[in-house]
Design an enzyme around this catalytic site. Structure first.
Site, PDB file in Angstrom:
ATOM      1  CB  SER A  39      47.159  44.660  41.353  1.00 38.82           C
ATOM      2  OG  SER A  39      47.258  46.014  40.946  1.00 38.82           O
ATOM      3  NE  ARG A  40      43.843  39.772  36.653  1.00 39.57           N
ATOM      4  CZ  ARG A  40      43.357  38.597  36.262  1.00 39.57           C
ATOM      5  NH1 ARG A  40      44.146  37.712  35.711  1.00 39.57           N
ATOM      6  NH2 ARG A  40      42.078  38.327  36.434  1.00 39.57           N
ATOM      7  CD  GLU A  42      46.482  50.337  31.771  1.00 40.49           C
ATOM      8  OE1 GLU A  42      47.645  50.764  31.808  1.00 40.49           O
ATOM      9  OE2 GLU A  42      45.808  50.250  30.713  1.00 40.49           O
ATOM     10  CE  LYS A  44      39.385  46.212  39.734  1.00 43.53           C
ATOM     11  NZ  LYS A  44      39.228  44.764  40.041  1.00 43.53           N
ATOM     12  CE  LYS A 130      32.055  31.553  49.154  1.00 41.26           C
ATOM     13  NZ  LYS A 130      32.270  32.487  50.277  1.00 41.26           N
ATOM     14  CB  VAL A 171      35.494  41.224  54.529  1.00 46.99           C
ATOM     15  CG1 VAL A 171      35.890  42.555  55.159  1.00 46.99           C
ATOM     16  CG2 VAL A 171      36.550  40.159  54.826  1.00 46.99           C
ATOM     17  CB  SER A 174      35.133  43.387  51.188  1.00 41.38           C
ATOM     18  OG  SER A 174      34.090  42.435  51.078  1.00 41.38           O
ATOM     19  CB  VAL A 178      25.003  41.514  50.873  1.00 42.88           C
ATOM     20  CG1 VAL A 178      24.971  41.574  52.398  1.00 42.88           C
ATOM     21  CG2 VAL A 178      23.603  41.329  50.315  1.00 42.88           C
TER      22      VAL A 178
END
Length: 328
Positions: A39-40, A42, A44, A130, A171, A174, A178
């Site tokens: 992942s990009r 750092e 997280k 979607k 999901v 996630s 909501v």
């Protein structure tokens, strides 16, 4: 579920909601040799490392799916890949369309080519409702990504690598769900904003989504688009499940948003088969030896899988029982 046991794996977008849930499941159940988190962000990654206690089976790669060379480096020795990285916000995509093309389209093709070059055995990409009959830029980029992954099996027909796609809707639980938003408003005594009281959505929990992907690794031959058979719910029922008796008001459908989710379009009915727990949208052209899975039944001509025409439904009580931990 023997496919992933003892495997070397990589998850793009591994610090997102799905990625963290998948990592936890794999660490707990499959004794991986190693699991690469790609992942990009750092920050997280740092937060995820604390979450998993610096587990020695994990490898932390800062990188962007737009960077094919970095993906290739990360995939060396990897057997299974889950491609979960994507830009996802519908309204942001309309203002920044080419950014979404670069990540969701070009980035997906980079995953395909790196996987083939590195001899990865199986790759599953995460899609979205979607991408079925898309009406917004985000959905269009994900439809292209789906097509890239299915067609990648042609390029790899004389290689070991096979590609499949898993598509599901929103999901619960996630990031961006909501449910916490409704809980906060209800605690403040405020009215809950409902897009449209007629609106319906498919219902899947994060744990169910992870299990569906895990099972798909066992089933896939390459070229399949898997869709889980899951219940629908009305958004108004969700609001009442989260905050019984709370007032609601309609705010209208937002640009690019559908009143009802669709995961399989009617135009794809001729190549869709139904299994007990899933639908399989089969490839239109298969040069790599694909055969239909046993026990499947063709769906009727013109069939579409939409949240408003589903044969499984959850009412407010059913919703409440599935999100009990989120309500505490």
């Amino acid at each position: 579920m023997a496919e992933l046991r003892g495997s070397s794996m990589l998850v793009t977008g591994g610090t997102g909601s799905f990625g963290k849930a998948f990592i936890r499941h794999v660490l707990d159940h499959f004794e991986p040799r190693r699991l690469v988190v790609f992942s990009r962000d750092e920050l997280k990654q740092y937060e995820a490392r604390q979450l998993f206690g610096d587990d020695p089976r994990l490898r932390w790669f800062i990188g962007d799916v737009r960077d094919r060379a970095r993906l290739t480096r990360a995939m060396h020795g990897v057997e299974h890949v889950v491609h979960a990285a994507a830009l996802k916000q519908v309204d942001t995509a309309e203002y920044n369309p080419f950014e979404y093309v670069q990540t969701n389209v070009t980035g997906s093709q980079n995953v395909v080519e790196a996987a083939i070059d590195c001899g990865v055995r199986k790759v599953i990409a995460l899609s979205t409702d979607k991408a079925s009959s898309p009406i917004n830029l985000y959905g269009a980029t994900k439809l292209v990504a789906d097509k890239l992954f299915v067609s990648a099996n042609h390029y790899a027909s004389n290689q070991v690598t096979r590609f499949a796609v898993v598509r599901y809707g929103n999901v619960m639980g996630s990031r961006g769900s909501v449910v916490p938003f409704f809980l906060r408003l209800a605690a403040e005594g405020k009215s809950l904003p409902i897009t449209d009281k007629r609106m319906t959505r498919f219902w899947i929990t994060l744990d169910q989504a992870v299990q569906f992907v895990v099972d798909s690794f066992d089933l896939m031959q390459g070229g399949e688009l898997y869709v889980p058979r899951i219940p629908s719910m009305r958004v108004a029922d969700l609001a009442q499940a989260v905050a019984p008796g709370a007032p609601m008001h309609e705010i209208g459908v937002r640009p690019g948003e559908k009143l009802h989710e669709e995961m399989i379009a009617a135009d794809d009915s001729h190549r869709t088969i139904r299994l007990p727990e899933r639908y399989v949208v089969q490839p239109t052209i298969a040069t790599w030896g694909y055969v239909p899975p046993p026990g499947g039944h063709s769906v009727p001509e013109g069939f579409s899988y939409r949240s408003d025409g589903n044969d499984q439904w959850l009412d407010a009580d059913g919703i409440r029982s599935t999100i009990g931990t989120l309500l505490k």
